[in-house]
Design a protein around this motif. Structure first.
Motif, short mmCIF file in Angstrom:
data_model
loop_
_atom_site.label_atom_id
_atom_site.label_comp_id
_atom_site.label_asym_id
_atom_site.label_seq_id
_atom_site.Cartn_x
_atom_site.Cartn_y
_atom_site.Cartn_z
N VAL A 115 -3.82 4.63 -2.07
CA VAL A 115 -3.53 6.01 -1.67
C VAL A 115 -3.61 6.16 -0.16
CG1 VAL A 115 -4.38 8.39 -1.79
CG2 VAL A 115 -4.24 7.01 -3.87
N ALA A 116 -4.66 5.59 0.44
CA ALA A 116 -4.82 5.71 1.90
C ALA A 116 -3.65 5.05 2.63
CB ALA A 116 -6.14 5.07 2.32
N ALA A 117 -3.25 3.87 2.17
CA ALA A 117 -2.14 3.18 2.84
C ALA A 117 -0.84 3.95 2.71
CB ALA A 117 -1.99 1.77 2.25
N ARG A 118 -0.61 4.55 1.54
CA ARG A 118 0.62 5.31 1.36
C ARG A 118 0.62 6.58 2.22
NH1 ARG A 118 5.71 5.53 1.55
NH2 ARG A 118 6.72 7.06 0.20
N LEU A 119 -0.51 7.27 2.30
CA LEU A 119 -0.57 8.47 3.14
C LEU A 119 -0.39 8.12 4.62
CD1 LEU A 119 -3.42 10.60 1.50
CD2 LEU A 119 -0.94 10.79 1.21
N ARG A 120 -0.95 6.99 5.02
CA ARG A 120 -0.76 6.56 6.40
C ARG A 120 0.72 6.30 6.68
NH1 ARG A 120 -3.27 1.08 7.09
NH2 ARG A 120 -1.27 0.52 6.19
N GLU A 121 1.39 5.72 5.67
CA GLU A 121 2.81 5.44 5.83
C GLU A 121 3.63 6.74 5.91
OE1 GLU A 121 5.84 2.18 3.91
OE2 GLU A 121 4.44 3.19 2.59
N LEU A 122 3.28 7.72 5.07
CA LEU A 122 4.00 8.99 5.11
C LEU A 122 3.80 9.69 6.46
CD1 LEU A 122 3.24 10.45 1.56
CD2 LEU A 122 5.36 9.40 2.35
N GLN A 123 2.59 9.58 7.01
CA GLN A 123 2.32 10.22 8.30
C GLN A 123 3.02 9.48 9.43
OE1 GLN A 123 0.33 9.26 11.05
NE2 GLN A 123 0.10 11.27 12.05
N THR A 124 3.05 8.17 9.34
CA THR A 124 3.68 7.38 10.40
C THR A 124 5.20 7.59 10.42
OG1 THR A 124 1.95 5.71 10.21
CG2 THR A 124 3.99 5.04 11.28
N THR A 125 5.80 7.65 9.24
CA THR A 125 7.25 7.83 9.18
C THR A 125 7.68 9.28 9.33
OG1 THR A 125 7.14 7.94 6.77
CG2 THR A 125 7.54 5.77 7.75
#
Length: 954
Positions: free
Chosen positions: A535-545
């Motif tokens: 979950v943390a990695a996916r949220l980081r990805e959504l924020q980065t993109t």
């Protein structure tokens, strides 16, 4: 402000009794407020604000409603400055009857305290204080019964010995549950009296009727289940034939014969078929065996009468104990001049309906005459006592004036004994009948249309009236209420599923809540860690993109921020630490209450010191205090202190260390330089602490506890030190919250330090820990429970831990409480150690299981409908369990899929072929469909995920 929609205006303009059945995000509170304002501003028949009762579920909702009404009145007054009625209404806004039902009841009780024989200065206990006082009262009551020789004393001891295996925890919990349940009824005393009197009657005639009703319920369920299994399962087809041949109103012999036929099907299986075809029929054969044992009279002995006679004394003893506890608890509250929330409801009912609840009093008629309109929000979470109160305050017939707003799909307070059936009963009674009318609201103004398509597709096959509360039909489907938003400029559906597959099934291995550690056993904890990392990695990805989310203020799409995101868990208390660690490791800021007030470091320090003041011969609290900022010793300094008395209590070592050679003396023989330095640095800290400790201990004996704590804080300047640490203001706020608790304890208890420590222990036993100070409003992801999220919305919502098992602990207890069957106990025959379900217990447990599953389904509905722009679902389940998910063949899921689910993924997984548009979705590591994208992560895969495959434009 935009005009009301056609649906909302229909609801606002309707006359008489109105029930608004509002879906998530459909503006039900706005509709309630606008209806109220239309009555206030009606040019032909205006109503004064003092003639309106508005009841909300929380104080926060009441404040919001009051503010909305005031603002609209001020807008109207600005447009019509000559209208003195508007100025008068604005002046009444602060004193109008807008608030919680408990707030209204409290005002009513205080105004008429003399009629109730109450102390005019009575205070209201919060739930924790009430639970602690109740536990203490029950302790004293049980001690008297253990030492007594009266018939009830012996009956209570037998109850503990047989149903509690010699321990009274189960009986205590049953008594408290019985009492709490009775208090939610309009007349608790009458209900308890009726239950007790039923135990004194001879074997009642309806025993056979109860068995026939149980058989018919069981048959109806299995006819539907068997229809799903046939014709592939020949035994299922044969069993269905047996049940269909049984008459609609069978006599006892016909019931027994049908059950024997069903059981006979389990005797002879063709080679290779039993392993494959019997597992789905285990419940069928178990139910047939149970009911068959009760249906057959053997050697002149009726098992129904036998079970009733064996269980009657224990049931009567439990009811007597509950009744006695209720009277003792009421006396304890009167002695303290205290009330709990149930008292507010029951005393208000006494004022409005009389002590025997025989009819309306003159006071109730006065209030009815006063209130031209009664508005109630969140009616799906009402109980029977509250419903009776509101009916007493409302008018009937042509002058009917109730406006009830709610959504049974969002009733998630079963643990507080909310009764959604009351809402359902109104929906049936007022649907086109003379008593009132129902108005649906299903135009959603919160979520994107694609999100609503997902929600409807998920719940339409699952929800049914007896599991979930409603038939998810056209009126329940959420429809887009906002079609004016521009496209978000992104591709793919706004829903994702992240499925973490394991070799074992830790998320559903246990039927009860984890209570031994932060997240269960090692495998469960590891699965939670991996899921949190995903979950943390996916949220980081959504924020980065830069996932686009809608900015209401700027009326445009903008890149997502951390503060736009929320993670919702069913029970975050046991998972928060894991999520905090994994999010920190991923570089994602997270705001999560990892523990309650008593578990915060600053409060733990002070509580440890208070325990020492009561008894300094406790090594662990002493070491914690010495290591804390209160004293400030380090590990080396503690080590040299221990050397002063290696085999004694640490307090003894501390005393001997302080009495040893002065710091100017030469080093002891063989002592190293670090030891000498540690000894020298420790001595002034120890001397200062021991001097202060003696002073504090005198204060603890002579002063109220709160003053003693104030002295400690002053001597140590503890708050100043905490203020310099990260989140310093929140730490200081927690210290002051503890100080406020001690002041309240002094006021109510006046019994000193020992009683306060017992008070804390009772809170721990009651699993109550006050909330710490509010979290900083930082730019971070928030973690909260689904219950906390109700009524809120967020641009990005993660619903995680969907593989965690539903809590079925209540169905393993010896007592099951049911509104239809009352208190139902297991049967323990004389001279036997084993017990088995009585017929009422069996029926109550089956019904309760459906009620519990319905609540879990509603929790899932509440969680997914919090999302405004993007929804991420995450859960962990074993690969074998995922492969066994059945795909629905028709428009609805089979009854087995709904009732046999052990976690939310057991509902989502079978619907994935429909949600994803791919029957082989589970065989692929990732993919995308019309409604959602998905990613399947195996146990051996790396934690950091890649984005789901790109999809066509939404």
């Amino acid at each position: 402000m935009p005009a009301l929609t056609a649906q909302q205006q229909t609801a606002a303009a309707a006359t008489g009794n109105v029930l608004v059945m509002a879906g998530a995000g459909t503006g039900k509170t706005r509709t309630l407020v606008e209806r109220c304002l239309q009555r206030l501003l009606d040019p032909a028949h205006p109503v004064g604000l003092d003639q309106v009762l508005v009841v909300t579920f929380t104080e926060a909702a009441a404040a919001e409603t009051r503010l909305r009404i005031r603002r609209r009145l001020e807008e109207a007054a600005a447009a019509h400055p000559a209208d003195h009625r508007l100025a008068e209404a604005i002046a009444l806004a602060d004193t109008a009857h807008i608030g919680t039902l408990h707030g209204f009841c409290l005002a009513l009780v205080r105004e008429h305290f003399h009629e109730l024989g109450l102390d005019p200065q009575s205070s209201v206990l919060d739930p924790a204080q009430a639970a602690i006082l109740a536990a203490r009262t029950l302790d004293e009551l049980l001690r008297r019964h253990y030492a007594g020789s009266e018939p009830l004393d012996r009956a209570v001891r037998e109850l503990v010995a047989l149903h509690g295996q010699g321990r009274d925890e189960v009986i205590r919990a049953s008594v408290l549950r019985l009492h709490a349940y009775a208090q939610t009824l309009p007349d608790p005393a009458a209900w308890l009296r009726a239950q007790r009197e039923a135990c004194e009657q001879p074997p009642p005639e309806p025993l056979w009727e109860e068995l026939r009703a149980a058989f018919l319920d069981w048959r109806a369920e299995w006819l539907e289940r068997l229809d799903e299994l046939a014709p592939e399962n020949c035994k299922a087809a044969a069993a269905r034939g047996v049940l269909e041949r049984c008459p609609p109103a069978p006599d006892r012999a016909q019931v027994a014969a049908a059950l024997q036929e069903v059981l006979a099907l389990d005797l002879n299986w063709s080679r290779g078929t039993k392993t494959r075809h019997r597992p789905p029929l285990e419940g069928l054969f178990a139910g047939a065996q149970f009911l068959g044992d009760l249906a057959v009279v053997r050697d002149g002995t009726d098992p129904l009468v036998e079970d009733w006679s064996w269980g009657r004394p224990h049931r009567r003893a439990l009811l007597d104990l509950a009744d006695e506890f209720g009277r003792a608890y009421a006396a304890a509250k009167r002695e303290l001049a205290a009330l709990d929330f149930h008292d507010l409801e029951q005393f208000a009912l006494e004022l409005l309906c009389g002590p025997d609840r025989a009819g309306l009093t003159d006071l109730a008629r006065q209030w009815r005459e006063r209130f031209a309109h009664v508005f109630v929000d969140e009616y799906q979470d009402i109980n029977a006592a509250q419903d009776a109160l509101l009916r007493a305050l409302s008018r009937d017939g042509p002058a009917a004036n109730r406006f009830l707003v709610g959504d049974v799909k969002q009733s998630i307070y079963r643990f507080r004994l909310a009764n959604p059936h009351i809402f359902q009963d109104y929906a049936r009674a007022w649907c086109g009948g003379p008593e009132g009318r129902t108005v649906p609201l299903n135009e959603n103004f919160r979520s994107r249309p694609a999100l609503l398509d997902f929600v409807n597709t998920l719940f339409a096959p699952l929800m049914r009236r007896d599991v979930g509360g409603v038939e998810y039909d056209a009126d329940a489907h959420l429809r887009p209420g906002r079609a004016d938003l521009p496209p978000p400029g992104r591709t793919g559906p706004p829903v994702e599923l992240w499925l973490h597959l394991t070799g074992t099934d830790p998320g559903t291995a246990d039927v009860s809540d984890v209570s031994t550690d932060e997240a269960g056993d090692g495998e469960d904890r590891l699965a939670t860690e991996r899921e949190a990392a995903l979950v943390a990695a996916r949220l980081r990805e959504l924020q980065t993109t830069g996932l686009p989310v809608w900015d209401e203020t700027a009326a445009t799409w903008r890149p997502v921020r951390w503060s736009d995101m929320v993670v919702l868990l069913r029970a975050p208390r046991l998972r928060a630490e894991i999520y905090a660690r994994e999010f920190a490791r991923a570089g994602v800021p997270l705001l999560a209450r990892r523990a309650g007030l008593y578990e915060t470091p600053e409060v733990r320090d002070l509580l440890g010191l208070l325990r020492l003041l009561d008894n300094p011969l406790q090594d662990l609290p002493l070491l914690a205090v010495l290591r804390s900022p209160l004293v400030g010793l380090d590990a080396n300094e503690l080590a040299v202190i221990r050397l002063a008395a290696p085999r004694e209590r640490f307090w003894t070592a501390l005393a001997r260390f302080s009495e040893a050679l002065p710091p100017t003396s030469p080093p002891e023989t063989g002592e190293t330089a670090p030891e000498t330095a540690a000894r020298a640095s420790a001595r002034p800290k120890v001397e200062r602490f021991l001097g202060q400790f003696a002073r504090w201990r005198d204060a603890a004996r002579l002063l109220p506890l709160s003053q003693c704590l104030e002295l400690i804080l002053e001597d140590t300047r503890y708050e100043d030190g905490q203020r310099l640490l990260p989140r310093g203001e929140a730490r200081v706020a927690n210290v002051r919250r503890l100080l406020a608790i001690t002041r309240e304890f002094d006021r109510l208890q006046r019994q000193g330090l020992l009683r306060f420590l017992e008070f804390l222990e009772a809170q721990v036993e009651a699993e109550f820990d006050p909330e710490p100070a509010p979290l900083d409003h930082a730019e971070a992801v928030r973690l909260m429970s689904i219950h906390q999220s109700k009524g809120l919305e967020f641009p990005v919502v993660v619903v995680a831990d969907l593989g965690k098992a539903f809590n079925a602990r209540e169905f393993t207890e010896p007592l099951v409480l049911d509104e239809q069957f009352g208190p139902a106990l297991r049967v323990r025959p004389p001279g036997r150690h084993a017990s088995y379900p009585s017929l009422p217990y069996w029926r109550a447990r089956r019904r309760g299981r459906r009620e519990s599953l319905g609540e879990e389904m509603r929790l899932l509905y509440v969680a997914v409908t919090r999302a405004r722009d993007h929804l991420l679902l995450a859960g962990t389940v074993s690969a074998n369990r995922a492969k066994a998910w059945p795909a629905p063949s028709g428009l609805r899921c089979g009854l087995a899929t709904v009732l046999d689910a052990r976690c939310p993924l057991d509902w989502i997984g079978p619907l994935m072929p429909r949600l994803s548009g791919d029957a082989d979705w589970l065989k692929k590591s990732r993919g995308n469909g019309t409604l959602l994208t998905w990613r399947v992560v195996g146990a051996a895969e790396a934690v950091a995920p890649a984005a789901p495959a790109p999809a066509a434009p939404a």
